[in-house]
Design a protein around this motif. Structure first.
Motif, PDB file in Angstrom:
ATOM      1  N   GLY A  83      -5.663  -4.265  11.958  1.00  0.00           N
ATOM      2  CA  GLY A  83      -5.070  -4.667  13.137  1.00  0.00           C
ATOM      3  C   GLY A  83      -5.213  -2.837  13.207  1.00  0.00           C
ATOM      4  N   ALA A  84      -5.383  -1.843  12.835  1.00  0.00           N
ATOM      5  CA  ALA A  84      -5.550  -0.363  13.284  1.00  0.00           C
ATOM      6  C   ALA A  84      -6.832   0.212  12.373  1.00  0.00           C
ATOM      7  CB  ALA A  84      -3.995  -0.169  12.534  1.00  0.00           C
ATOM      8  N   PHE A  85      -7.592  -0.282  11.295  1.00  0.00           N
ATOM      9  CA  PHE A  85      -8.725   0.063  11.165  1.00  0.00           C
ATOM     10  C   PHE A  85      -9.266   0.222   9.842  1.00  0.00           C
ATOM     11  CE2 PHE A  85      -5.144   2.953   9.465  1.00  0.00           C
ATOM     12  CZ  PHE A  85      -4.719   2.855   8.413  1.00  0.00           C
ATOM     13  N   HIS A  86     -10.728   0.034   8.692  1.00  0.00           N
ATOM     14  CA  HIS A  86     -10.714  -0.988   8.097  1.00  0.00           C
ATOM     15  C   HIS A  86     -12.096  -0.245   7.577  1.00  0.00           C
ATOM     16  CE1 HIS A  86     -12.134  -5.122   6.559  1.00  0.00           C
ATOM     17  NE2 HIS A  86     -13.466  -5.115   7.496  1.00  0.00           N
TER      18      HIS A  86
ATOM     19  N   GLY B 149      -8.378   3.845  16.594  1.00  0.00           N
ATOM     20  CA  GLY B 149      -7.814   4.312  14.884  1.00  0.00           C
ATOM     21  C   GLY B 149      -7.889   4.878  14.412  1.00  0.00           C
ATOM     22  N   ARG B 150      -8.785   6.709  15.629  1.00  0.00           N
ATOM     23  CA  ARG B 150      -8.477   8.362  14.222  1.00  0.00           C
ATOM     24  C   ARG B 150      -6.933   8.133  13.999  1.00  0.00           C
ATOM     25  NH1 ARG B 150     -11.449  10.541  19.012  1.00  0.00           N
ATOM     26  NH2 ARG B 150      -9.884   9.707  19.871  1.00  0.00           N
ATOM     27  N   THR B 151      -5.776   8.090  15.500  1.00  0.00           N
ATOM     28  CA  THR B 151      -4.748   8.709  14.480  1.00  0.00           C
ATOM     29  C   THR B 151      -4.132   8.123  13.529  1.00  0.00           C
ATOM     30  OG1 THR B 151      -4.768   9.792  16.886  1.00  0.00           O
ATOM     31  CG2 THR B 151      -1.966   9.126  15.222  1.00  0.00           C
ATOM     32  N   GLU B 152      -4.043   6.790  13.673  1.00  0.00           N
ATOM     33  CA  GLU B 152      -3.563   5.633  12.530  1.00  0.00           C
ATOM     34  C   GLU B 152      -4.115   6.144  11.413  1.00  0.00           C
ATOM     35  OE1 GLU B 152      -4.548   4.904  15.656  1.00  0.00           O
ATOM     36  OE2 GLU B 152      -3.391   3.562  16.661  1.00  0.00           O
ATOM     37  N   LEU B 153      -5.616   6.133  11.813  1.00  0.00           N
ATOM     38  CA  LEU B 153      -6.151   6.618   9.863  1.00  0.00           C
ATOM     39  C   LEU B 153      -6.083   8.165   9.192  1.00  0.00           C
ATOM     40  CD1 LEU B 153      -7.991   6.460   7.848  1.00  0.00           C
ATOM     41  CD2 LEU B 153     -10.296   7.280   9.429  1.00  0.00           C
TER      42      LEU B 153
ATOM     43  N   GLU C  57       2.155   7.438   7.453  1.00  0.00           N
ATOM     44  CA  GLU C  57       1.943   5.611   8.182  1.00  0.00           C
ATOM     45  C   GLU C  57       1.580   4.833   7.084  1.00  0.00           C
ATOM     46  OE1 GLU C  57       2.605   4.329  10.563  1.00  0.00           O
ATOM     47  OE2 GLU C  57       3.532   6.075  11.735  1.00  0.00           O
ATOM     48  N   PRO C  58       1.273   3.599   6.722  1.00  0.00           N
ATOM     49  CA  PRO C  58       1.701   2.836   5.649  1.00  0.00           C
ATOM     50  C   PRO C  58      -0.189   2.544   5.865  1.00  0.00           C
ATOM     51  CG  PRO C  58       2.785   1.540   7.666  1.00  0.00           C
ATOM     52  CD  PRO C  58       2.629   2.853   7.681  1.00  0.00           C
ATOM     53  N   LYS C  59      -1.050   1.849   4.474  1.00  0.00           N
ATOM     54  CA  LYS C  59      -2.062   1.486   4.363  1.00  0.00           C
ATOM     55  C   LYS C  59      -2.165   0.041   3.319  1.00  0.00           C
ATOM     56  CE  LYS C  59      -3.243   4.290   0.964  1.00  0.00           C
ATOM     57  NZ  LYS C  59      -2.111   5.555   0.876  1.00  0.00           N
TER      58      LYS C  59
END
Ligand SMILES: Nc1ncnc2c1ncn2[C@@H]1O[C@H](COP(=O)(O)OP(=O)(O)OP(=O)(O)O)[C@@H](O)[C@H]1O
Ligand SMILES: [Mg+2]
Length: 502
Positions: A268-271, A292-296, A304-306
């Motif tokens: 749901g955030a980056f792939h 999704g840049r900030t989440e990454l 943040e988790p991955k």
């Protein structure tokens, strides 16, 4: 044209700073007056006085030919001056409706809140402004852009004669800005007058009728948009000419790759994010807000988790399970949300500047600590040209651009090998921007790789050796300097174009 609002000789000082120095100006009825000036010029202080948040030390405010004085923002709102503050002031745990009508809920006979009426009025308002939001939704679940729009709606809902907007677009997407401008024009047609504070000169030319410039607390002048150029405005603001904002590239991007992100994924955030960074390289990340840049970036930093993914430094895998690990590996992450996450607002600038390596300082330096820290902090303040009356000033009291410089100074203290910088110049004036860019160039020249996330395309194009473009959590394209154009970057960012990384 008649003046709806004017000031006469307004001054306001804080300990050590004369923030507003004898300012007299007028706002014409039905106009959009842009207010610009460098960080710390006094724009927010002046408008906070007009909005009833601060009391002036001297001077008069005249609203529709009548002198007024405000004890609070409620007084100002009652007289018809509403304000949208530079920093978000919504309450995350309350709903959209409760935030809009904070302190003035419709009440029934025993002072009970009339919830149905509250939600209905909110719905009407949202509908009037074509906003597809649920009045009952908690504000903390909205994006920063949506919160900002809501903040503006809240101010408009009081039906002001004068609406003051203090940097309203700093966290808005292009589409949201268009939406905002359309509505400002609509309200202007209905007779509302605006004071519009911004650091983006392009916006000034897009939306304003006139522009007023402040410098060092003083009124510099007011010009019609039709008779002034951007270069003139810049020199009015900084009192000198600025020629090359971005500086020259270091040219040492031939160096080998030393930092690698492999297969980062989060549902749901980056792939499947894989990319490398060379020493001295400034690598841009473009994309629309929500790509999704900030989440990454936050997962690379361990904040943040991955779901999966690996970071390699110099070919060796490193384990990053939290920011502490990242800092140990000399990875710095400068957040886009300096207010919420980046700085300790209520603490002194001194304590902020040493925060990331507090442990190091206290364990090895012993009784010399205080003096050494003070010296370190003074050096950093000088090196980063942070305008503050003392090292003990609370961060909260610095202007936005100076807060940003403090954030940079704080992280540079860990001597990073990799810098991830999320929106490096949001809310930062031209002068301070040039200084931040120059610092980044210096770090690149010394061999630090820099990952720069930005929504400001000219900034990415001006600064980066290479730009990766994200769309819906994936890297859709890589653009090299020979091919730089806003059109090409946007074609990847909007998902119209895609080219797998080679
Ligand atoms: N509450 C406060 N206490 C102490 N100093 C303050 C306070 N508020 C503002 N200042 C100082 O007053 C000066 C003017 O600040 P102000 O916030 O009005 O600038 P600004 O033009 O809005 O800047 P920016 O573009 O960065 O938002 C700055 O030197 C700032 O550090
Ligand atoms: Mg301000």
């Amino acid at each position: 044209m008649e003046k709806i609002l004017k000031t006469e000789n307004i001054s306001k000082s804080f300990p050590g700073v004369l923030a507003v120095d004898n300012v007299s100006f007028g706002l014409q009825s039905g106009e959009i007056l842009a207010l610009i000036g460098e960080n710390g010029a006094g724009k927010s202080t002046l408008t906070n006085i007009l909005g009833g948040v601060l009391n002036p030390d001297q001077g008069r405010i005249i609203l529709e030919d009548k002198e007024v004085s405000f004890q609070s923002s409620h007084d100002a709102i009652r007289e018809g001056i509403s304000m949208v503050f530079q920093e978000l002031s919504l309450v995350g745990n309350l709903s959209v409706a409760e935030n809009i009508f904070a302190n003035r809920h419709p009440v029934g006979p025993v002072n009970n809140i009339r919830w149905r009426k509250l939600y209905r009025e909110t719905e009407d308002l949202l509908l009037k402004f074509n906003l597809d939001l649920d009045p009952m939704m908690l504000v903390k679940r909205l994006s920063m852009g949506q919160q900002q729009i809501l903040e503006i709606l809240k101010a408009i809902s009081t039906n002001p004669k004068v609406l003051i907007l203090d940097e309203p677009t700093s966290s808005l997407t292009e589409a949201e800005i268009d939406y905002l401008f359309q509505n400002i024009r609509k309200l202007q047609d209905q007779g509302m007058s605006f004071i519009y504070i911004t650091h983006k000169l392009s916006e000034v030319f897009q939306i304003a009728n006139r522009v007023m410039v402040m410098r060092d607390g003083k009124y510099v002048g007011t010009e019609k948009m039709s008779t002034i150029t951007e270069a003139d405005l810049v020199s009015m603001m900084v009192g000198r000419e600025i020629i090359n904002v971005y500086g020259a590239a270091s040219g040492n991007t031939m160096a080998s790759e030393y930092f690698r992100v492999e297969n980062f994924c989060r549902e749901g955030a980056f792939h499947n994010i894989t990319f490398g960074l060379r020493r001295g390289e400034i690598l841009g990340f473009a994309g629309l807000v929500g790509a999704g840049r900030t989440e990454l970036a936050q997962s690379i930093f361990g904040a943040e988790p991955k779901d999966s993914g690996q970071v390699n430094i110099d070919g060796k895998p490193v384990k990053i399970s939290g920011p502490r690990d990242a800092i140990k590996n000399r990875i710095a992450y400068l957040t886009e949300d300096r207010i919420g996450l980046g700085l300790f607002l209520s603490m002194q600038i001194r304590d902020n500047l040493i925060a990331p390596f507090l442990k190091q300082l206290s364990s090895t330096i012993g009784f010399m600590k205080k003096k050494l820290i003070d010296r370190h902090v003074r050096e950093k303040i000088k090196e980063f040209a942070i305008a503050t009356p003392s090292i003990y000033q609370k961060i909260l009291n610095l202007s936005g651009g100076n807060q940003q410089k403090a954030l940079v100074a704080m992280w540079m203290g860990i001597r990073p090998e990799v810098i991830i910088f999320d929106e490096p110049t949001r809310g930062v004036d031209v002068g301070a921007r040039v200084e931040i860019y120059q610092k980044l160039r210096e770090f690149a020249l010394a061999g630090t790789g820099i990952i720069m996330i930005s929504s400001d395309l000219p900034e990415l194009i001006g600064m980066c050796d290479r730009i990766l473009v994200m769309h819906q959590g994936e890297i859709k394209g890589e653009v090299l300097p020979d091919d730089y154009s806003e059109e090409l970057i946007l074609s990847f960012a909007t998902g119209l174009n895609s080219q797998p990384l080679g």
